[in-house]
Design a protein around this motif. Structure first.
Motif, mmCIF file in Angstrom:
data_model
loop_
_atom_site.group_PDB
_atom_site.id
_atom_site.type_symbol
_atom_site.label_atom_id
_atom_site.label_comp_id
_atom_site.label_asym_id
_atom_site.label_seq_id
_atom_site.Cartn_x
_atom_site.Cartn_y
_atom_site.Cartn_z
ATOM 1 N N PHE A 1 -9.412 -18.784 28.163
ATOM 2 C CA PHE A 1 -9.826 -18.444 29.517
ATOM 3 C C PHE A 1 -9.910 -19.696 30.373
ATOM 4 N N ASP A 2 -9.474 -19.582 31.609
ATOM 5 C CA ASP A 2 -9.422 -20.735 32.507
ATOM 6 C C ASP A 2 -10.771 -21.074 33.119
ATOM 7 N N THR A 3 -11.606 -20.071 33.343
ATOM 8 C CA THR A 3 -12.889 -20.298 34.004
ATOM 9 C C THR A 3 -14.008 -19.609 33.232
ATOM 10 N N GLU A 4 -15.235 -20.050 33.485
ATOM 11 C CA GLU A 4 -16.391 -19.418 32.854
ATOM 12 C C GLU A 4 -16.533 -17.979 33.336
ATOM 13 N N ARG A 5 -16.201 -17.732 34.579
ATOM 14 C CA ARG A 5 -16.286 -16.369 35.107
ATOM 15 C C ARG A 5 -15.337 -15.439 34.361
ATOM 16 N N GLU A 6 -14.108 -15.902 34.110
ATOM 17 C CA GLU A 6 -13.140 -15.091 33.376
ATOM 18 C C GLU A 6 -13.617 -14.865 31.947
ATOM 19 N N GLN A 7 -14.175 -15.896 31.340
ATOM 20 C CA GLN A 7 -14.703 -15.773 29.988
ATOM 21 C C GLN A 7 -15.835 -14.760 29.939
ATOM 22 N N ARG A 8 -16.757 -14.857 30.895
ATOM 23 C CA ARG A 8 -17.872 -13.920 30.955
ATOM 24 C C ARG A 8 -17.377 -12.477 31.111
ATOM 25 N N THR A 9 -16.408 -12.281 31.995
ATOM 26 C CA THR A 9 -15.879 -10.941 32.255
ATOM 27 C C THR A 9 -15.301 -10.324 30.983
ATOM 28 N N TYR A 10 -14.491 -11.100 30.253
ATOM 29 C CA TYR A 10 -13.865 -10.568 29.056
ATOM 30 C C TYR A 10 -14.862 -10.364 27.918
ATOM 31 N N LEU A 11 -15.831 -11.274 27.804
ATOM 32 C CA LEU A 11 -16.831 -11.113 26.741
ATOM 33 C C LEU A 11 -17.674 -9.863 26.976
ATOM 34 N N LEU A 12 -18.042 -9.641 28.229
ATOM 35 C CA LEU A 12 -18.807 -8.436 28.550
ATOM 36 C C LEU A 12 -17.985 -7.178 28.300
ATOM 37 N N LYS A 13 -16.726 -7.218 28.717
ATOM 38 C CA LYS A 13 -15.828 -6.082 28.486
ATOM 39 C C LYS A 13 -15.659 -5.837 26.994
ATOM 40 N N PHE A 14 -15.437 -6.911 26.260
ATOM 41 C CA PHE A 14 -15.262 -6.830 24.817
ATOM 42 C C PHE A 14 -16.491 -6.216 24.156
ATOM 43 N N SER A 15 -17.673 -6.739 24.489
ATOM 44 C CA SER A 15 -18.924 -6.256 23.896
ATOM 45 C C SER A 15 -19.174 -4.799 24.214
ATOM 46 N N ASP A 16 -18.948 -4.413 25.465
ATOM 47 C CA ASP A 16 -19.189 -3.031 25.871
ATOM 48 C C ASP A 16 -18.291 -2.057 25.117
ATOM 49 N N ILE A 17 -17.022 -2.421 24.960
ATOM 50 C CA ILE A 17 -16.096 -1.533 24.255
ATOM 51 C C ILE A 17 -16.468 -1.425 22.779
ATOM 52 N N LEU A 18 -16.856 -2.543 22.182
ATOM 53 C CA LEU A 18 -17.266 -2.504 20.776
ATOM 54 C C LEU A 18 -18.463 -1.587 20.581
ATOM 55 N N LYS A 19 -19.445 -1.694 21.471
ATOM 56 C CA LYS A 19 -20.638 -0.854 21.359
ATOM 57 C C LYS A 19 -20.300 0.619 21.566
#
Length: 240
Positions: free
Chosen positions: A133-151
């Motif tokens: 990920f290029d930015t912390e914002r992009e990293q945060r967005t994908y981590l949140l998306k990833f976590s939500d889908i896993l749950k």
């Protein structure tokens, strides 16, 4: 009543007061060599062999054969059989890094997890994942998306992360705030080798033992000495 997922790791469930909160994401942090990958492997292995729960191992740093060798090194000789039967699915770097556009790979992976029926997931490592990920914002967005889908898909997940400093409280990354629990693995040098410890620093919705407890890695996996006299990290750095 909070539903729990037992890790099956000797002594760890005791200091977790029963296990991990089901459908949560838990960060496993530590220096290289502290046993993070072994913990992830054993978490999936115990899930299948003791609780009839299937699992997925995602590794961005090793091949599936490397994970099998690590499992067999601690006595899990039937790891390959469990992979072949589909009880454990391993996505190695040869699969996860095959696309030039990593976001496409991640979207494809999330879609696959949504189509399949698994109970446990290990991501090894979140540190490597963040490099895409290029930015912390992009990293945060994908981590949140990833976590939500896993749950949403009923997965109880471990995210492995490299800890750069010797003491866990010396640095706090973005991933610490985006996960439901934080577990640190610590090792300290001695004249005869190393001593290893585990510290459960945070677990949402659960009372936990927050002292540091000794742990060992041997044939059969990890053994956390939950009955040993634990000590607090605060003010006790001279102990380590």
């Amino acid at each position: 009543m909070v539903e729990l997922t037992e890790t099956g790791i000797e002594g760890l469930d005791s200091i977790l007061n029963g296990g991990l909160v089901s459908e949560s994401t838990v960060l496993i942090s530590g220096n290289p060599g502290t046993g993070k990958t072994i913990l992830g492997i054993e978490y999936l292995y115990r899930g299948v062999t003791e609780f009839d729960e299937t699992g997925v191992y995602l590794t961005f740093e090793e091949d599936a054969s490397d994970i099998r060798e690590a499992a067999e090194s601690i006595g899990f000789d039937d790891w390959g059989d469990l992979v072949e039967s589909g009880d454990i699915t391993v996505y190695g770097k040869e699969l996860l890094l095959r696309e030039e556009d990593f976001s496409s790979t991640l979207d494809e992976l999330l879609a696959e997890l949504g189509r399949t029926d698994h109970d446990r997931l290990v991501v090894d490592s979140l540190t490597m994942l963040s490099l895409f990920f290029d930015t912390e914002r992009e990293q945060r967005t994908y981590l949140l998306k990833f976590s939500d889908i896993l749950k949403r898909n009923g997965l109880t997940s471990l995210f492995i992360s490299e800890q750069g400093s010797r003491f866990p409280d010396a640095e706090v990354g973005l991933e610490n705030f985006l996960t439901d629990g934080n577990v640190y693995l610590i090792q300290t040098p001695t004249d005869s080798g190393v001593n290893r410890y585990v510290w459960v620093a945070k677990m949402r919705k659960r009372p936990i033992e927050t002292d540091i407890f000794p742990m060992e890695i041997g044939s059969g996996g990890i053994d956390v000495h939950d009955r040993a006299s634990g000590f607090s990290l605060m003010g006790d750095e001279d102990v380590l």
